[in-house]
Design a protein around this motif. Structure first.
Motif, PDB file in Angstrom:
ATOM      1  N   SER A 320       0.818  -1.217   0.000  1.00  0.00           N
ATOM      2  CA  SER A 320       0.000   0.000   0.000  1.00  0.00           C
ATOM      3  C   SER A 320       0.851   1.266   0.000  1.00  0.00           C
ATOM      4  O   SER A 320       0.370   2.338  -0.369  1.00  0.00           O
ATOM      5  CB  SER A 320      -0.940   0.007   1.214  1.00  0.00           C
ATOM      6  OG  SER A 320      -0.210   0.099   2.427  1.00  0.00           O
ATOM      7  N   SER A 321       2.116   1.161   0.407  1.00  0.00           N
ATOM      8  CA  SER A 321       2.993   2.333   0.467  1.00  0.00           C
ATOM      9  C   SER A 321       3.716   2.592  -0.848  1.00  0.00           C
ATOM     10  O   SER A 321       3.889   3.749  -1.247  1.00  0.00           O
ATOM     11  CB  SER A 321       4.032   2.165   1.586  1.00  0.00           C
ATOM     12  OG  SER A 321       3.422   2.053   2.847  1.00  0.00           O
ATOM     13  N   ILE A 322       4.151   1.534  -1.531  1.00  0.00           N
ATOM     14  CA  ILE A 322       5.055   1.742  -2.675  1.00  0.00           C
ATOM     15  C   ILE A 322       4.483   1.268  -4.004  1.00  0.00           C
ATOM     16  O   ILE A 322       5.197   1.255  -5.011  1.00  0.00           O
ATOM     17  CB  ILE A 322       6.423   1.051  -2.431  1.00  0.00           C
ATOM     18  CG1 ILE A 322       6.278  -0.475  -2.388  1.00  0.00           C
ATOM     19  CG2 ILE A 322       7.054   1.549  -1.154  1.00  0.00           C
ATOM     20  CD1 ILE A 322       7.613  -1.206  -2.293  1.00  0.00           C
ATOM     21  N   TRP A 323       3.204   0.933  -4.049  1.00  0.00           N
ATOM     22  CA  TRP A 323       2.653   0.369  -5.289  1.00  0.00           C
ATOM     23  C   TRP A 323       2.783   1.326  -6.466  1.00  0.00           C
ATOM     24  O   TRP A 323       3.022   0.918  -7.596  1.00  0.00           O
ATOM     25  CB  TRP A 323       1.195  -0.022  -5.078  1.00  0.00           C
ATOM     26  CG  TRP A 323       0.281   1.135  -4.804  1.00  0.00           C
ATOM     27  CD1 TRP A 323      -0.034   1.663  -3.590  1.00  0.00           C
ATOM     28  CD2 TRP A 323      -0.424   1.925  -5.767  1.00  0.00           C
ATOM     29  NE1 TRP A 323      -0.879   2.735  -3.719  1.00  0.00           N
ATOM     30  CE2 TRP A 323      -1.145   2.921  -5.057  1.00  0.00           C
ATOM     31  CE3 TRP A 323      -0.538   1.896  -7.155  1.00  0.00           C
ATOM     32  CZ2 TRP A 323      -1.941   3.874  -5.682  1.00  0.00           C
ATOM     33  CZ3 TRP A 323      -1.338   2.841  -7.790  1.00  0.00           C
ATOM     34  CH2 TRP A 323      -2.023   3.814  -7.066  1.00  0.00           C
ATOM     35  N   LYS A 324       2.651   2.617  -6.219  1.00  0.00           N
ATOM     36  CA  LYS A 324       2.673   3.561  -7.339  1.00  0.00           C
ATOM     37  C   LYS A 324       4.083   3.889  -7.824  1.00  0.00           C
ATOM     38  O   LYS A 324       4.253   4.615  -8.806  1.00  0.00           O
ATOM     39  CB  LYS A 324       1.941   4.850  -6.961  1.00  0.00           C
ATOM     40  CG  LYS A 324       2.636   5.698  -5.927  1.00  0.00           C
ATOM     41  CD  LYS A 324       1.855   7.003  -5.716  1.00  0.00           C
ATOM     42  CE  LYS A 324       2.560   7.905  -4.718  1.00  0.00           C
ATOM     43  NZ  LYS A 324       1.854   9.183  -4.527  1.00  0.00           N
ATOM     44  N   PHE A 325       5.119   3.372  -7.134  1.00  0.00           N
ATOM     45  CA  PHE A 325       6.496   3.633  -7.552  1.00  0.00           C
ATOM     46  C   PHE A 325       7.039   2.531  -8.460  1.00  0.00           C
ATOM     47  O   PHE A 325       8.223   2.514  -8.784  1.00  0.00           O
ATOM     48  CB  PHE A 325       7.388   3.805  -6.317  1.00  0.00           C
ATOM     49  CG  PHE A 325       7.030   5.009  -5.496  1.00  0.00           C
ATOM     50  CD1 PHE A 325       7.395   6.277  -5.902  1.00  0.00           C
ATOM     51  CD2 PHE A 325       6.294   4.870  -4.329  1.00  0.00           C
ATOM     52  CE1 PHE A 325       7.057   7.387  -5.158  1.00  0.00           C
ATOM     53  CE2 PHE A 325       5.948   5.970  -3.576  1.00  0.00           C
ATOM     54  CZ  PHE A 325       6.326   7.240  -3.992  1.00  0.00           C
ATOM     55  N   ARG A 537       9.851   2.052 -19.900  1.00  0.00           N
ATOM     56  CA  ARG A 537       9.421   0.779 -19.332  1.00  0.00           C
ATOM     57  C   ARG A 537       9.431   0.797 -17.792  1.00  0.00           C
ATOM     58  O   ARG A 537       8.619   0.135 -17.154  1.00  0.00           O
ATOM     59  CB  ARG A 537      10.345  -0.341 -19.830  1.00  0.00           C
ATOM     60  CG  ARG A 537      10.266  -0.606 -21.341  1.00  0.00           C
ATOM     61  CD  ARG A 537       9.110  -1.511 -21.696  1.00  0.00           C
ATOM     62  NE  ARG A 537       9.124  -1.887 -23.102  1.00  0.00           N
ATOM     63  CZ  ARG A 537       9.679  -3.018 -23.574  1.00  0.00           C
ATOM     64  NH1 ARG A 537      10.266  -3.865 -22.743  1.00  0.00           N
ATOM     65  NH2 ARG A 537       9.646  -3.285 -24.861  1.00  0.00           N
ATOM     66  N   LEU A 538      10.392   1.548 -17.203  1.00  0.00           N
ATOM     67  CA  LEU A 538      10.470   1.602 -15.743  1.00  0.00           C
ATOM     68  C   LEU A 538       9.484   2.603 -15.149  1.00  0.00           C
ATOM     69  O   LEU A 538       9.406   2.749 -13.922  1.00  0.00           O
ATOM     70  CB  LEU A 538      11.901   1.960 -15.298  1.00  0.00           C
ATOM     71  CG  LEU A 538      12.974   0.912 -15.579  1.00  0.00           C
ATOM     72  CD1 LEU A 538      14.340   1.413 -15.154  1.00  0.00           C
ATOM     73  CD2 LEU A 538      12.657  -0.403 -14.876  1.00  0.00           C
ATOM     74  N   GLU A 539       8.780   3.313 -16.001  1.00  0.00           N
ATOM     75  CA  GLU A 539       7.680   4.200 -15.588  1.00  0.00           C
ATOM     76  C   GLU A 539       8.096   5.207 -14.518  1.00  0.00           C
ATOM     77  O   GLU A 539       7.449   5.355 -13.482  1.00  0.00           O
ATOM     78  CB  GLU A 539       6.501   3.375 -15.084  1.00  0.00           C
ATOM     79  CG  GLU A 539       5.952   2.426 -16.130  1.00  0.00           C
ATOM     80  CD  GLU A 539       4.765   1.638 -15.626  1.00  0.00           C
ATOM     81  OE1 GLU A 539       3.634   2.108 -15.787  1.00  0.00           O
ATOM     82  OE2 GLU A 539       4.986   0.548 -15.068  1.00  0.00           O
ATOM     83  N   GLY A 540       9.214   5.896 -14.774  1.00  0.00           N
ATOM     84  CA  GLY A 540       9.614   6.982 -13.882  1.00  0.00           C
ATOM     85  C   GLY A 540      10.662   6.612 -12.858  1.00  0.00           C
ATOM     86  O   GLY A 540      11.271   7.493 -12.241  1.00  0.00           O
ATOM     87  N   ASN A 541      10.898   5.318 -12.591  1.00  0.00           N
ATOM     88  CA  ASN A 541      11.944   4.938 -11.654  1.00  0.00           C
ATOM     89  C   ASN A 541      13.316   5.262 -12.207  1.00  0.00           C
ATOM     90  O   ASN A 541      13.574   5.072 -13.399  1.00  0.00           O
ATOM     91  CB  ASN A 541      11.878   3.428 -11.353  1.00  0.00           C
ATOM     92  CG  ASN A 541      10.903   3.102 -10.243  1.00  0.00           C
ATOM     93  OD1 ASN A 541      10.428   3.994  -9.553  1.00  0.00           O
ATOM     94  ND2 ASN A 541      10.593   1.836 -10.082  1.00  0.00           N
TER      95      ASN A 541
END
Length: 576
Positions: A320-325, A537-541
């Protein structure tokens, strides 16, 4: 005087046995911290030592002091690059992640133990945060090299989540003892004061300490003493002012450690010993507080709580904390597993005892048992689970040792030692040829250590396996020369298996690679560079070494990054 000398003898004996027992710990694959606890338990009133110790106030003071030193040392070794990679997800884990863990575990403990809800959530708050000392110690001594994103996330979270845990424990103790005086506004003000003043005091105190290390000309051994005393000053002042001393001392350590100066090397070497002394002292004292029969009585309940914490509460809180990363499933699973509990929960468990919460001894016994189970189960499996989940990267070629000679306040000469491994390129070469083959004509070997003694360098000198060769090497060539000494047939095969057979420039066009190997890419991705394709592909990471993307059956892996975090080389692995 006899009583005082007996105390000195006892303290020295316990610490000595704790340090010696670490050799047994390494053979058994047990965490070192657990061995310190075992020594304390064996020396206690129901152990072979028979020492009766139940002074929780003294134990709390020792625990707080030791944790301040451990967090200061952890901050000194935390690079600012880690914040660039994982600050936001780690901050969420240290705040919302703790709250979610406490809420889920509190509901379970209330139901399972049939407690009042305030008592159940207090129990959860005590064991709800990961422990910085345990994480720093076990991750850095695990023998595996973790994906940098995972390592940074775990270390920052563990160093920053204590304020939230302390706030929750303090608030719940107030709610239990004086419910009529406890309100949401007072709790929110307490939290803002803890975080705000902790950050401010740590930042200002760290800046002052870093300037002093650069400006003052002290004896080498005094720099570490100045940093430790300054860190404790920041810690105590922040606590007295109502802020989080733990957060302040950790932040101060980060600021000092990232301001490279002539004092840094001496400080880190001394701080390593002080941090181990703090951990050993703290865990031995905590071990003395425990009586094994009470620990065994709490064992079944602690096992149920620990199992729910490890397998349900912590994983759900992490997701729930890091799903959007956009962490991978493997990375998320490993971060969930390494929710190590250590001295912080035990120290927090002493707060209800000191403040007179009814039935608080039960909280302490259960918390202690949960910590032991966490160290036994999670602590011993850190390297195994890391390899199983494939969040490791191959060992990086590094010098065996390093020193610095400071020519001025800002200029230094690095002295690097390289150990010759059997079957490496350096074996059989003249020490100077290692650098000359790489067109580093100005780099010379100035000392060669063989069998513990200095070997005179001659024209016919040849490097042998086990030799230690010392060089002055330009910073950009440190790893290049290390490869000559450390790369062997097995390490090369390991790198090929992980990164692939070919090295690719990230500036190459994805479409060119697709045409060369007959791969299918949509038009948008064909017009991107491989660097751009990774970012998409890494979506911002931010890419780190070991990150992978798939193009058909081919795998592209980040092999090396620049100092600013940009990709330098990619590895290409073809389908077998």
């Amino acid at each position: 005087m006899d009583g005082l000398n007996s105390l000195f003898l006892l303290c020295g004996l316990l610490l000595f046995l704790s340090v010696i027992s670490t050799t047994l710990s390494a053979r058994l694959g047990m965490p070192l911290l657990l061995m310190f606890l075992v020594v304390g338990i064996l020396a206690g009133e129901e152990g072979i030592g028979g020492i009766h110790f139940d002074n929780f106030f003294t134990a709390t003071a020792i625990g707080q002091l030791a944790l301040a030193v451990i967090l200061l040392d952890g901050g000194l070794r935390t690079r600012l690059d880690s914040f660039r990679i994982a600050l936001k997800p780690a901050a969420l884990l240290a705040s919302w992640g703790v709250i979610a863990t406490v809420a889920l575990l509190g509901l379970f403990a209330t139901w399972y133990m049939d407690w009042d809800w305030r008592f159940g959530i207090l129990m959860a708050a005590i064991v709800g945060s990961t422990d910085a000392g345990a994480v720093f110690s076990l991750l850095r001594n695990s023998g595996v090299r973790l994906n940098e994103r995972v390592q940074a996330t775990l270390e920052i979270e563990s160093g920053a989540n204590d304020p939230m845990a302390i706030f929750l424990v303090t608030a719940l103790i107030s709610l239990t003892l004086t419910p009529e005086e406890s309100g949401i506004l007072s709790f929110l003000w307490m939290l803002l004061l803890q975080l705000g003043f902790g950050l401010a005091a740590g930042f200002v105190g760290g800046k002052i300490l870093s300037r002093l290390t650069r400006r003052l000309n002290l004896a080498e051994g005094l720099y570490a003493l100045m940093i430790v005393s300054g860190g404790l000053l920041i810690f105590g002042f922040t606590n007295l002012a109502g802020g989080s001393g733990f957060l302040a001392v950790y932040l101060a350590g980060i600021i000092v450690g990232n301001r490279h100066s002539h004092a840094t090397e001496h400080v880190l070497r001394v701080m390593d010993g002080l941090a181990w002394l703090a951990q050993a002292s703290m865990f031995v004292v905590l071990g003395l507080l425990v009586t094994p029969h009470r620990l065994l009585e709490s064992g079944p309940d602690a096992l149920a709580i620990a199992a729910f914490l490890m397998l349900v509460a912590r994983p759900l809180a992490v997701v729930s904390s890091i799903w959007k990363f956009h962490y991978s499933r493997r990375e998320t699973a490993y971060i969930s597993w390494v929710g190590l509990r250590g001295a912080v929960p035990i120290t927090l468990a002493m707060m209800p005892l000191v403040m007179g919460v009814p039935n608080a001894r039960l909280l302490f016994d259960v918390a202690f048992a949960v910590v032991i189970l966490s160290l036994l189960i999670q602590g011993t499996t850190i390297p195994v689970v890391a390899r199983w989940l494939k969040v490791t990267v191959p060992p990086k070629p590094e010098p065996a040792d390093s020193r610095e000679i400071w020519l001025s306040e800002s200029e230094s000469v690095p002295l690097l030692a390289y150990e010759v491994l059997a079957d490496s390129d350096a074996e059989g070469m003249h020490p100077d040829e290692v650098a000359q083959d790489l067109d580093l004509l100005s780099t010379r070997c100035f000392a060669l250590i063989r069998n513990g003694k200095r070997e005179e360098l001659g024209l016919d000198t040849r490097l042998q396996a086990g030799d230690i060769a010392w060089y002055i090497v330009p910073p950009e060539q440190v790893e290049t020369i290390a490869k000559r000494f450390t790369e062997t047939g097995s390490s090369v095969r390991m790198n090929f298996n992980f990164f692939g057979e070919f090295v690719v420039n990230p500036s190459s066009m994805a479409g060119d690679l697709a045409d060369a190997y007959g791969l299918e890419l949509n038009e948008e991705e064909r017009n991107l560079t491989l660097r751009g394709l990774f970012h998409k592909r890494l979506e911002g990471n931010l890419p780190v070494e070991g990150d992978r993307i798939h193009i058909g059956g081919f795998i592209l892996t980040v092999k090396e990054t620049e100092s600013d975090g940009s990709m330098k080389w990619l590895g290409l692995k073809c389908p077998s």
